[in-house]
Design a protein around this motif. Structure first.
Motif, PDB file in Angstrom:
ATOM      1  N   HIS A 132       0.819  -1.211   0.000  1.00 31.75           N
ATOM      2  CA  HIS A 132       0.000   0.000   0.000  1.00 31.75           C
ATOM      3  C   HIS A 132       0.853   1.262   0.000  1.00 31.75           C
ATOM      4  O   HIS A 132       0.459   2.284  -0.583  1.00 31.75           O
TER       5      HIS A 132
ATOM      6  N   LEU B 109      -6.466  12.627  -0.742  1.00 33.45           N
ATOM      7  CA  LEU B 109      -6.101  11.342  -0.155  1.00 33.45           C
ATOM      8  C   LEU B 109      -6.340  11.275   1.357  1.00 33.45           C
ATOM      9  O   LEU B 109      -6.727  10.229   1.874  1.00 33.45           O
TER      10      LEU B 109
ATOM     11  N   SER C 133     -10.353  12.071   3.216  1.00 35.08           N
ATOM     12  CA  SER C 133     -11.377  11.167   2.701  1.00 35.08           C
ATOM     13  C   SER C 133     -11.198   9.799   3.353  1.00 35.08           C
ATOM     14  O   SER C 133     -10.343   9.607   4.220  1.00 35.08           O
TER      15      SER C 133
ATOM     16  N   THR D 281      -9.864   7.343   2.122  1.00 34.41           N
ATOM     17  CA  THR D 281      -8.663   6.697   1.594  1.00 34.41           C
ATOM     18  C   THR D 281      -7.700   6.268   2.687  1.00 34.41           C
ATOM     19  O   THR D 281      -7.103   5.190   2.620  1.00 34.41           O
TER      20      THR D 281
ATOM     21  N   TYR E  16      -8.780   3.037   4.034  1.00 37.74           N
ATOM     22  CA  TYR E  16      -8.503   1.953   3.084  1.00 37.74           C
ATOM     23  C   TYR E  16      -7.059   1.469   3.204  1.00 37.74           C
ATOM     24  O   TYR E  16      -6.789   0.272   3.027  1.00 37.74           O
TER      25      TYR E  16
ATOM     26  N   ASP F 128      -9.614  -2.575  -1.366  1.00 37.18           N
ATOM     27  CA  ASP F 128     -10.175  -1.227  -1.504  1.00 37.18           C
ATOM     28  C   ASP F 128      -9.127  -0.196  -1.933  1.00 37.18           C
ATOM     29  O   ASP F 128      -9.367   0.616  -2.837  1.00 37.18           O
ATOM     30  N   PHE F 129      -7.966  -0.193  -1.276  1.00 37.74           N
ATOM     31  CA  PHE F 129      -6.920   0.765  -1.631  1.00 37.74           C
ATOM     32  C   PHE F 129      -6.360   0.453  -3.015  1.00 37.74           C
ATOM     33  O   PHE F 129      -6.064   1.359  -3.803  1.00 37.74           O
TER      34      PHE F 129
ATOM     35  N   LEU G 106      -8.911   1.642  -5.594  1.00 37.87           N
ATOM     36  CA  LEU G 106      -8.823   3.097  -5.727  1.00 37.87           C
ATOM     37  C   LEU G 106      -7.635   3.484  -6.604  1.00 37.87           C
ATOM     38  O   LEU G 106      -7.738   4.361  -7.463  1.00 37.87           O
TER      39      LEU G 106
END
Length: 279
Positions: free
Chosen positions: A115, A147, A150, A152, A155, A162-163, A166
């Motif tokens: 990530h 980023l 939100s 994010t 995530y 999810d990340f 995105l």
């Protein structure tokens, strides 16, 4: 390089190094309170299986490996019966496939290390896009707001796609929208870089279709990403390009869905005899 741009890139590098340091040394079981549920449970196990065994079959080895990290079993895990009565994970293998090398190297911390690199690319893409028409400082503020003001940031801490999803959607939109920026405020005497040449060429649209195909395999509703790509090209009456973009999408999609068919005996990873297990 402008001073303002240089410092903006230093801030991006600092954010990346901070997230990387956190990712490498975070106590994952403590963060997760020693158990995982539903999607996190299955994606954790599935990625470990790909990283250590090179498959997406659910076996006793996977369960033993799981208990080495968490005290409680994989609650709410989704499984399905495939060909030869073997049991497989009943989710898309797109995210586990890309995360597996990091998990192989860094153990369960590899999810967050993966990530961190996605975060770095998101920051660089956003900054590069905005800085074509805005100041470096304001460009950095815009992408940081997008980023970190939100969902994010949440995530990032989930061991789910999810990340990753995105990131894929961001890539598709970046590649598509970059050409539609106002004329770049650049010295015309300076030849465009290789990256600039790629982003302004048709190849970036084909790359966007390739990434969209992965995004759709990861989460089918992402098919909406293809809408603006194809419609925009249709309105320009570039029919051959529409055909090539569609072909790119279908070929890459076929590879992923076909691989699932070859391995599990079903093209649909959520189809067949699929059940969830708790307790």
């Amino acid at each position: 390089m402008q001073i303002e741009k240089k410092y903006a890139l230093y801030i991006i590098l600092f954010i990346f190094l901070f997230s990387l340091g956190f990712s490498m040394f975070a106590n994952i079981p403590a963060l997760q309170k020693n158990f995982l549920f539903a999607d996190e449970a299955i994606y954790f196990s599935m990625t470990q299986s790909l990283a250590q065994d090179g498959d997406i079959e659910y076996t006793k080895k996977d369960l033993i490996r799981y208990y080495k990290v968490f005290n409680a079993g994989p609650l709410g895990i989704f499984l399905k019966k495939g060909k030869n009565s073997r049991i497989f994970y009943a989710k898309s293998f797109a995210y586990p496939l890309f995360a597996a090398p990091f998990v192989k190297l860094f153990g369960c911390n590899g999810f967050f290390v993966f990530h961190s690199f996605l975060l770095l690319l998101l920051l660089l893409m956003g900054f590069y896009y905005y800085s074509q028409s805005k100041s470096s400082g304001f460009s950095l503020l815009l992408i940081l707001t997008f980023l970190f003001a939100s969902i994010t940031a949440v995530y990032f801490l989930w061991m789910t796609p999810d990340f990753f999803n995105l990131f894929l959607a961001f890539c598709v939109l970046f590649l598509w929208l970059y050409k539609r920026l106002p004329p770049h405020q650049k010295n015309k005497k300076i030849p465009p870089s290789k990256l600039e040449t790629l982003l302004l060429s048709d190849w970036s649209d084909y790359l966007a279709c390739l990434i969209a195909a992965i995004a759709v395999f990861s989460k089918p509703p992402n098919i909406v990403l293809m809408g603006p790509l194809l419609l925009d090209t249709l309105l320009k009456r570039r029919f051959l390009k529409v055909f090539l973009m569609t072909t790119t999408f279908l070929v890459v999609s076929g590879i992923f869905w076909g691989a699932n068919q070859a391995v599990t005996g079903d093209w649909n990873y959520q189809g067949g005899e699929r059940k969830t297990f708790c307790g």
